[in-house]
Design an enzyme around this catalytic site. Structure first.
Site, PDB file in Angstrom:
ATOM      1  N   TYR A 144       0.869  -1.182   0.000  1.00 43.76           N
ATOM      2  CA  TYR A 144       0.000   0.000   0.000  1.00 43.76           C
ATOM      3  C   TYR A 144       0.896   1.219   0.000  1.00 43.76           C
ATOM      4  O   TYR A 144       1.846   1.298   0.764  1.00 43.76           O
ATOM      5  CB  TYR A 144      -0.874  -0.026   1.254  1.00 43.76           C
ATOM      6  CG  TYR A 144      -1.730   1.203   1.479  1.00 43.76           C
ATOM      7  CD1 TYR A 144      -2.853   1.451   0.690  1.00 43.76           C
ATOM      8  CD2 TYR A 144      -1.429   2.099   2.500  1.00 43.76           C
ATOM      9  CE1 TYR A 144      -3.647   2.564   0.913  1.00 43.76           C
ATOM     10  CE2 TYR A 144      -2.222   3.220   2.731  1.00 43.76           C
ATOM     11  CZ  TYR A 144      -3.338   3.442   1.931  1.00 43.76           C
ATOM     12  OH  TYR A 144      -4.124   4.540   2.161  1.00 43.76           O
ATOM     13  N   ASP A 239       9.337   2.552  -0.590  1.00 43.13           N
ATOM     14  CA  ASP A 239       8.356   3.215   0.258  1.00 43.13           C
ATOM     15  C   ASP A 239       8.691   2.837   1.701  1.00 43.13           C
ATOM     16  O   ASP A 239       8.369   1.738   2.159  1.00 43.13           O
ATOM     17  CB  ASP A 239       6.943   2.758  -0.126  1.00 43.13           C
ATOM     18  CG  ASP A 239       5.875   3.413   0.750  1.00 43.13           C
ATOM     19  OD1 ASP A 239       6.228   3.943   1.830  1.00 43.13           O
ATOM     20  OD2 ASP A 239       4.693   3.378   0.363  1.00 43.13           O
ATOM     21  N   LYS A 267       5.434   9.341   8.679  1.00 44.82           N
ATOM     22  CA  LYS A 267       5.249   8.834  10.057  1.00 44.82           C
ATOM     23  C   LYS A 267       6.314   9.314  11.046  1.00 44.82           C
ATOM     24  O   LYS A 267       6.220  10.408  11.566  1.00 44.82           O
ATOM     25  CB  LYS A 267       5.139   7.308  10.039  1.00 44.82           C
ATOM     26  CG  LYS A 267       3.935   6.854   9.178  1.00 44.82           C
ATOM     27  CD  LYS A 267       3.512   5.447   9.465  1.00 44.82           C
ATOM     28  CE  LYS A 267       2.555   4.907   8.424  1.00 44.82           C
ATOM     29  NZ  LYS A 267       1.158   5.110   8.679  1.00 44.82           N
TER      30      LYS A 267
HETATM   31  N1  HOZ Z   1      -2.009   1.196   6.764  1.00 47.48           N
HETATM   32  C1  HOZ Z   1      -2.227   2.574   7.031  1.00 47.48           C
HETATM   33  C2  HOZ Z   1      -0.959   3.153   7.481  1.00 47.48           C
HETATM   34  N2  HOZ Z   1       0.144   2.626   6.832  1.00 47.48           N
HETATM   35  C3  HOZ Z   1      -3.333   2.743   8.022  1.00 47.48           C
HETATM   36  C4  HOZ Z   1      -3.689   4.136   8.286  1.00 47.48           C
HETATM   37  C5  HOZ Z   1      -4.974   4.523   7.630  1.00 47.48           C
HETATM   38  O1  HOZ Z   1      -5.268   4.050   6.526  1.00 47.48           O
HETATM   39  O2  HOZ Z   1      -5.667   5.300   8.263  1.00 47.48           O
END
Ligand code: HOZ
Length: 425
Positions: A144, A239, A267
Site C-alpha cells: 500500500y 516506500d 510517520k
Molecule cells: N495502513 C495505514 C498506514 N500505513 C493505516 C492508516 C490509515 O489508513 O488510516
C-alpha cells in the site's frame, strides 16, 4: 468495559463525517466492532472517552516510536508554535530536518518535504516518470502506497481490509500503466522486465511490507529488483513510510544492502505530526521544480510545527539508539504469544522484524498477498475484540502491523500475554 460515550461519539460523528471516521480502517468494520474515541494518550497508553485505558500496539499506525506525548517533542513543538505555525516561506528548521535525513540515509542526497506519506509517493512516482520519460510502474500486490489513484490497485491496508483492493473513482486509464506483481516473486519480476524493459519508469516497493500485515522480503528479492532496475534504467523507489527510522536510525537499505534511487518517508520523521518526504540522489531530485521541470508543491510542506516534532524525535532516536532493545522486547512478546497459541492449538504465523510484527491466524508461512489472505480474519476479529476488552489495543484489521515504542515495558508484555492466555477462540 464502559462504552457509553464511545458509542454516543460514534453516532454523532456518523451524522457529519462519512462513516464517522476520517480514514476507513478506524471504523473497526474489519473486526465487526465499534470504534473507541481517544481522549488522551501518554507513553504506551491510550485513554478513551469512557475512561478505559489500553496498552497501545498501533501507535497511530507507527509514528509514535517514542510513545505518546513525549515531553521533549512536546516542549520543542510548543517553543516553535509560540513563534507562529505556518509561513509558506522557508525556515532553517526545514534544512535541519533535511540534513538529518540526508545524514542518516546513504542513498539520499537531497530531500523534498511534503505533508503525508501519500504525497511523498505521488512525488516519487512523478519524479521517476519525468526523469526517465517513461510511463509504466511496477507495484507489488498487497503493498500500500497511500490512496494515490495509480497505486490503488490490489493495495493493502484499508483497501485490503474492506475487501476492495481497487476503488471506484479511479479511471482505468490512470492504472493502465501500473504493472502488478506478487511480492517476493523474482521470476515474475524478471518476466515483467523482459516484456516491458524500456517502458518501465519505476518499481515501487515496501522493502518490508507492513500493509498486508508484516511480510519480510525473502533472500535476494530486493537485490533482484535493484539489479533489474539498474539494468533497464528504471528508478527503484523504496516506500519507507513505515520502516524509515523504525527498524534502525535511517533506512532499511543498509540492513538489506540495497540502495534505492528514491526513498519515501513519513510517520516517524514527523513525530506524530503530518509529514512526508521524498529523497534521493541529486541527479534525480534536481529535476523537481523550481530547479527542474517536474512540478510538485504544497502550502504546508515543511510546516515548522511538524518539522520541529520530527527533529526532536530523530534527535532522541539517534542518542538513545533503542533499536536492539525494541527488537528484544518485541521478540519476547511474539515468542510468548506463539507459545500460548500453540498450547491452545490455534494455528498461527507471526512475522516480526525489529519493533513491528503481525500475528496471522494461519499456520503456513506468510510471504505475499495470497498467503496473507489465508489468515482466518473472523478469528482475528474475535482476538481483537477480546484483547480490547482486556485493555490491549491492536490494529483493527488483520492486514496491518503492530508496533512497540520505547515506552513499552516488560510489565506490558506480561499483561498482553496474560490477555492472550484468556482468549476463547
Ligand atoms: N495502513 C495505514 C498506514 N500505513 C493505516 C492508516 C490509515 O489508513 O488510516
Amino acid at each position: 468495559m464502559k462504552m457509553r460515550k464511545n458509542i454516543k461519539n460514534f453516532k454523532d460523528a456518523k451524522k457529519v463525517i462519512p462513516g464517522g471516521v476520517n480514514s476507513p480502517v478506524r471504523a473497526f468494520k474489519a473486526v465487526g466492532a465499534k470504534p473507541i474515541f481517544i481522549e488522551k494518550a501518554r507513553g504506551q497508553y491510550l485513554h478513551d472517552a469512557d475512561g478505559n485505558k489500553y496498552i497501545d500496539y498501533c501507535l497511530s499506525w507507527g509514528p509514535m516510536i517514542l510513545g505518546h506525548a513525549n515531553k521533549n517533542v512536546l516542549g520543542k513543538v510548543k517553543d516553535v508554535m509560540a513563534k507562529g505555525t505556518s509561513f509558506g516561506i522557508p525556515t532553517e528548521l526545514e534544512t535541519k530536518l533535511a540534513q538529518m535525513i540526508v545524514g542518516a540515509i546513504g542513498s539520499v542526497e537531497k530531500v523534498r518535504l511534503v505533508s503525508s506519506g501519500t504525497e511523498a509517493v505521488m512525488t516519487a512516482v512523478r519524479l521517476a516518470r519525468g526523469y526517465t520519460g517513461r510511463d509504466k510502474i511496477i507495484k507489488f500486490i498487497g503493498c500500500y502506497h497511500g490512496h494515490v489513484d495509480h497505486l490503488l490497485v490490489q493495495a493493502g491496508s484499508g483497501a485490503m481490509t474492506l475487501g476492495n483492493p481497487s476503488s471506484p473513482g479511479v479511471p482505468k486509464d490512470f492504472t493502465k500503466h501500473t504493472i502488478l506483481l506478487p511480492y517476493n516473486n523474482i521470476e515474475m519480476l524478471e518476466k515483467a522486465f523482459k516484456q516491458y524493459s524500456e517502458e518501465i519508469a519505476a518499481v515501487i516497493v515496501e522493502p518490508v511490507a507492513g500493509n498486508m500485515g508484516v511480510v519480510l522480503p525473502q533472500q535476494g528479492f530486493l537485490q533482484a529488483i535493484r539489479k533489474s532496475c539498474t539494468k533497464n534504467g528504471s528508478v527503484l523507489i523504496f516506500d519507507e513510510v513505515i520502516t524509515g527510522f523504525r527498524l534502525r536510525y535511517g533506512s532499511v537499505q543498509e540492513l538489506f544492502g540495497v540502495q534505492a534511487d528514491l526513498t519515501c518517508l513519513g510517520k516517524i520523521i514527523g513525530g506524530g505530526f503530518p509529514i512526508g518526504a521524498c529523497g534521493g540522489k541529486t541527479k534525480i531530485m534536481d529535476n523537481l521544480a523550481p530547479e527542474g521541470k517536474i512540478y510538485q508543491a504544497g502550502t504546508l510542506s515543511g510546516n515548522p510545527v511538524c518539522v520541529a516534532a520530527g527533529i526532536a524525535t530523530l534527535k532522541q532516536l539517534k542518542i538513545r539508539n533503542p533499536y536492539a532493545k525494541l527488537d528484544k522486547l518485541t521478540k519476547s512478546l511474539c515468542k510468548q504469544i506463539g507459545e500460548t497459541l500453540e498450547k491452545a492449538k490455534v494455528p498461527y504465523t507471526i512475522n516480526q522484524v525489529g519493533s513491528m510484527f503481525t500475528l496471522f491466524f494461519n499456520s503456513t508461512p506468510v510471504t505475499d498477498y495470497v498467503s496473507a489472505i489465508k489468515s482466518d480474519t473472523s478469528r482475528y476479529a474475535k482476538y481483537f475484540t477480546q484483547m480490547l476488552n482486556a485493555g490491549i489495543y491492536l490494529p483493527p484489521s488483520q492486514f496491518e502491523a503492530c508496533f512497540l515504542s520505547t515506552e513499552h515495558k516488560s510489565e506490558d508484555i506480561h499483561q498482553t500475554v496474560a490477555a492472550v492466555c484468556n482468549i476463547s477462540f
